[in-house]
Design a protein around this motif. Structure first.
Motif, short mmCIF file in Angstrom:
data_model
loop_
_atom_site.label_atom_id
_atom_site.label_comp_id
_atom_site.label_asym_id
_atom_site.label_seq_id
_atom_site.Cartn_x
_atom_site.Cartn_y
_atom_site.Cartn_z
N GLN A 52 -1.58 58.96 -40.05
CA GLN A 52 -2.96 59.16 -40.27
C GLN A 52 -3.99 59.42 -39.77
OE1 GLN A 52 -2.65 54.89 -40.39
NE2 GLN A 52 -0.90 54.23 -42.10
N TYR A 53 -4.14 59.16 -39.02
CA TYR A 53 -5.12 60.10 -37.79
C TYR A 53 -5.40 61.63 -37.49
CZ TYR A 53 -6.94 55.70 -36.05
OH TYR A 53 -7.28 54.15 -36.38
N GLU B 216 -8.48 66.58 -43.26
CA GLU B 216 -9.78 65.64 -43.91
C GLU B 216 -11.36 66.16 -43.74
OE1 GLU B 216 -9.05 61.33 -45.16
OE2 GLU B 216 -6.54 62.22 -45.79
N GLU C 86 -4.17 62.81 -40.32
CA GLU C 86 -4.38 63.69 -41.85
C GLU C 86 -6.22 63.49 -41.74
OE1 GLU C 86 -2.91 62.37 -46.11
OE2 GLU C 86 -2.66 61.46 -44.57
N SER C 87 -6.97 61.82 -41.22
CA SER C 87 -8.43 61.99 -41.25
C SER C 87 -8.81 63.16 -40.89
CB SER C 87 -8.29 60.81 -40.44
OG SER C 87 -7.87 59.30 -40.94
N SER C 88 -8.30 63.76 -39.76
CA SER C 88 -8.88 64.74 -39.07
C SER C 88 -8.50 66.09 -39.65
CB SER C 88 -8.08 65.29 -38.06
OG SER C 88 -8.66 66.29 -36.73
N GLU D 138 -16.45 63.84 -35.47
CA GLU D 138 -15.49 63.08 -36.45
C GLU D 138 -13.99 63.76 -36.11
OE1 GLU D 138 -15.50 60.95 -40.58
OE2 GLU D 138 -16.47 63.58 -40.49
N TRP D 139 -13.58 65.17 -36.41
CA TRP D 139 -12.70 66.05 -36.46
C TRP D 139 -12.24 65.87 -34.88
CZ3 TRP D 139 -11.22 69.45 -33.03
CH2 TRP D 139 -9.78 70.08 -33.28
N LYS E 19 -20.31 59.78 -37.57
CA LYS E 19 -19.26 60.12 -39.17
C LYS E 19 -20.61 61.39 -39.47
CE LYS E 19 -16.83 56.99 -40.48
NZ LYS E 19 -14.66 57.54 -40.80
N ASN F 127 -10.20 61.86 -34.66
CA ASN F 127 -10.10 61.72 -35.02
C ASN F 127 -8.50 62.40 -34.10
OD1 ASN F 127 -10.69 59.69 -37.19
ND2 ASN F 127 -11.95 61.44 -38.02
#
Length: 158
Positions: free
Chosen positions: A136-137, A143, A139-141, A114-115, A108, A118
């Motif tokens: 979803q993953y 973000e 998109e989290s990447s 983190e990128w 984190k 994800n």
């Protein structure tokens, strides 16, 4: 390798280099983690990219290194990320996902990692045919990049 040899004047020997990395790990010195990490990264990532198969000895040595890393560096995002790919190459996708999930909280503070985690998790979900979870993953990447003000991967992954 020929170009590097010509430009540097030094002879290159892949097998000798790999043996030195493995010896570095086995000597258990200050650079032992680095030698182990580079060796398993070569075995898992580079060989896969070059379409070279892991030998039974390579698989056994990778497994030994990952056991050692779990004991000496239990929350290492670097070792865990490569171990997840190792298990994915062995078609243990569910185990790959659990490895990423276990180490994700430790990435984190390190946004690039983190990128990457994800993204890896998204790829594993994609392989497992869980398309909505993969999205979803991914998109989290994306973000992560947006939050830190970088946009280089956004067009690529969008």
């Amino acid at each position: 390798l020929r170009a590097a040899t010509f430009l540097s004047g030094f002879q290159g020997d892949r097998e000798a280099g790999l043996r030195m990395l493995l010896d570095c790990w086995k000597e258990d010195g200050m650079f032992s983690p680095w030698g182990a990490l580079v060796w398993v990264a070569y075995q898992v990532d580079t060989k896969t990219f070059l379409d070279e198969r892991l030998s039974e000895e390579d698989v056994a040595e990778c497994s030994s290194i990952f056991r050692w890393a779990a004991e000496t560096h239990p929350n290492s995002v670097f070792f865990s990320g490569i171990e997840a790919d190792f298990e994915a190459c062995r078609r243990n996708v569910a185990l790959s996902m659990s490895i990423v999930d276990r180490v994700a909280p430790f990435a984190k503070e390190l946004k690039a990692l983190e990128w990457a985690l994800n993204y890896k998790r998204g790829v594993y979900e994609l392989v497992d045919l869980n398309f909505s979870r993969a999205a979803q993953y991914f998109e989290s990447s994306l973000e992560v990049y947006v939050r830190v003000g970088r946009r280089s991967m956004v067009p690529f992954m969008g």
